[in-house]
Write an enzyme that holds these catalytic residues in place. Sequence first.
Site, PDB file in Angstrom:
ATOM      1  N   SER A   1      -9.773  -0.541   7.113  1.00  0.00           N
ATOM      2  CA  SER A   1      -9.231  -0.501   5.750  1.00  0.00           C
ATOM      3  C   SER A   1      -8.595  -1.792   5.258  1.00  0.00           C
ATOM      4  O   SER A   1      -8.279  -1.915   4.081  1.00  0.00           O
ATOM      5  CB  SER A   1      -8.235   0.662   5.618  1.00  0.00           C
ATOM      6  OG  SER A   1      -8.942   1.881   5.543  1.00  0.00           O
TER       7      SER A   1
ATOM      8  N   LYS B   1       0.845  -1.197   0.000  1.00  0.00           N
ATOM      9  CA  LYS B   1       0.000   0.000   0.000  1.00  0.00           C
ATOM     10  C   LYS B   1       0.881   1.248   0.000  1.00  0.00           C
ATOM     11  O   LYS B   1       1.890   1.289   0.715  1.00  0.00           O
ATOM     12  CB  LYS B   1      -0.877  -0.031   1.258  1.00  0.00           C
ATOM     13  CG  LYS B   1      -1.971   1.020   1.335  1.00  0.00           C
ATOM     14  CD  LYS B   1      -2.780   0.843   2.638  1.00  0.00           C
ATOM     15  CE  LYS B   1      -4.007   1.724   2.665  1.00  0.00           C
ATOM     16  NZ  LYS B   1      -4.827   1.477   3.876  1.00  0.00           N
TER      17      LYS B   1
ATOM     18  N   SER C   1      -9.275   1.467   2.619  1.00  0.00           N
ATOM     19  CA  SER C   1      -8.354   2.191   1.770  1.00  0.00           C
ATOM     20  C   SER C   1      -7.234   1.313   1.219  1.00  0.00           C
ATOM     21  O   SER C   1      -6.452   1.783   0.423  1.00  0.00           O
ATOM     22  CB  SER C   1      -7.760   3.355   2.559  1.00  0.00           C
ATOM     23  OG  SER C   1      -7.006   2.848   3.654  1.00  0.00           O
TER      24      SER C   1
END
Lengths: 398, 398
Positions: free
Chosen positions: A137, A36, A113
């Site tokens: 997330s 990420k 996310s």
Amino acid sequence: MTGPFDTSVWRVLGNPLVSGTTEPHGRLAGETIAVKDLYAVAGFAIGAGNPQYLREAAPEPSHAAALAALVGAGASVVGIAQTDEFAYSVAGVNAHYGTAPNPRVPGGLPGGSTSGPAAALALGHASIGLGTDTAGSIRVPASYQGLWGLRSTHGAVSRAGLLPLAPSFDTVGWLTGTPELLQRVAEVGLRATASLQVEAPARFAVAVPLIFAADEGAQAAFVDGLSLLERAGVLPAPEIIEVGDLTALFAAFRTVQAGEAWSAHGAWVRAHPGALGADVAARFDAASRVTPFQMTDARASLAAHRAALDAALEGRILLLPSTSSTAPDRGASAAEVDAARAATLSMTCLAAIGGYPAVSAPLLEVAGAPLGLGLVGPRHSDLALVDVAARFAATLAA
Amino acid sequence: MTGPFDTSVWRVLGNPLVSGTTEPHGRLAGETIAVKDLYAVAGFAIGAGNPQYLREAAPEPSHAAALAALVGAGASVVGIAQTDEFAYSVAGVNAHYGTAPNPRVPGGLPGGSTSGPAAALALGHASIGLGTDTAGSIRVPASYQGLWGLRSTHGAVSRAGLLPLAPSFDTVGWLTGTPELLQRVAEVGLRATASLQVEAPARFAVAVPLIFAADEGAQAAFVDGLSLLERAGVLPAPEIIEVGDLTALFAAFRTVQAGEAWSAHGAWVRAHPGALGADVAARFDAASRVTPFQMTDARASLAAHRAALDAALEGRILLLPSTSSTAPDRGASAAEVDAARAATLSMTCLAAIGGYPAVSAPLLEVAGAPLGLGLVGPRHSDLALVDVAARFAATLAA
């Protein structure tokens, strides 16, 4: 000029981008990581889902601690994957880079996310997603895309080299396609705190408001799933516990998250008007108006909630649907997405408030779309929690 | 586990990988570069088409000079593109990463050694290919894939940060989709030597052995192309010049290239038995047996050839087919590929021996497959040569 790769999923890609250390018996040898875009990757700037932020960021001198652990166990980095801006969303929508696909639900949102790593895994581009879970997330994209996800106990994994959103709740988390790999990844990632790990309780619990926050399809799938597990003999009948008023809980959580997010990024946001997508900009705008008195009140409220949750959960694993619904349609209105977001966050923020580890196991389904079964355990029961979820999965597969 | 991108074309990709400097009026603002994996890109190791070499290479501290010039003019780097191992081939076949596609000739070889950048351009992934041309490695993929290519005058562009193959012949080169962009790129790349640039001669030449080295289809396309340009009034009737015995010329060139390639990479090759693909390994093996006496003889022969070529070409632009054929089929036998390679190199090595700039312009065609028209001009006529080729193209398009 078309692109050589899907930029809604990836920002940088390599073959590999970073080689795993070549110790032949590395526990993660042969595995591939989608990182990420909040973690430091040596030589690359952190982009945090915003191209303006990326342009101003300097290359990182070394890997984030959580990444170094995986690479040190032999896993290679495939690339740096997209995230909702500053991880301040759970939809998986990015105004700059586009919305990553959800390969399991055509036309569905990927969930955020940790949207890029989740899509990368579901597309077969990588086997491990290194993400974060502040308010859900990891669990939301895992639930929407049929993946295994673990939000680690708050503080159990070093956040060195990880861009903060709300440090009181930010945790390292991982996504995989199988419980076996999630277990290995978690063992590697939690190595530093292995001595703290506790056994999973043998008792289970559910809480009515956490079930009713889900839509009818998710409720039915959850109840059916629990029945199957009970009948198979792997799940003792869950006890019903009280978790308090979710609305109040979520309001206090949201205030503290907003206040901390503004502390982390407010200066940058203020200095770059127009740089954020509309939804994230609105969230930061609200965050800019949280007062110190509101923060003090909300922190006190959360401390009380946390103590009450510790008492209510003691000796039990809490079961719930990981999200309030399966992946919303990407054509859904802003109001619909917001409603799903609020319902889901009121369910996921409980683990964040308690600092608890939480697993999302891809064991449920609504009309063909995946839905995660959520398990929330005592602090430092991470590995045991994955083990329990793996046993559930093995039973359902048999 | 499928890949997120075509690893026969790319090694590392970004969105972008390196941003162009943001001066608003940069001459290359908005353009995107595919960098051949022989150039230093800050923060990345040079891979040279070999995964073992890559694993042992350290990240480069700064961009190669030729790359810095393009980035400084506003172009962004899309990624690092594949090359034949150590650039020691012109086929575009790589035993480790696979053979890049040739989007213009389904089933055809891409041409090397600037194979990755060429495929990247033909696929629409980038607008500028930054490559090298030692013996034809810009002109061959340009010819096979219908691209514009310029091999720059030897020594006119800094090779700082570029992995050598045979320094007596190694040049920086560029690929583009249009002559207008090739002109802008070359102006940026040649800025340091702009004052040396000379006008293109108004006279043209052909040499019979350079035409007869091509296959029948390429010969016919070349003769037809020249007829069209003559009838359109942009090409004065070419004069026929002598260029000597191509076989002797090519033999001497090959000896010096091999000797220098062994000087550059022999120690590494010897230390890594089995690390190279069979064809490149065989070439290095032959190179390892070049004796100092053979080198001295071959260098003397090339110096004499060069003087003779200077005299024969004086005041003229030499026209020839860029390659002996259109792209060979990727299913062709090793013998067939070798034959095409030898015929093409006997044509392309002439510019390498003279240190001349050479353009490949995508103006010819054989049975629907592209074939480059080659233009070789006096040293430091690079920009003027592109201009002449652009006029040819404009005439043929009208």
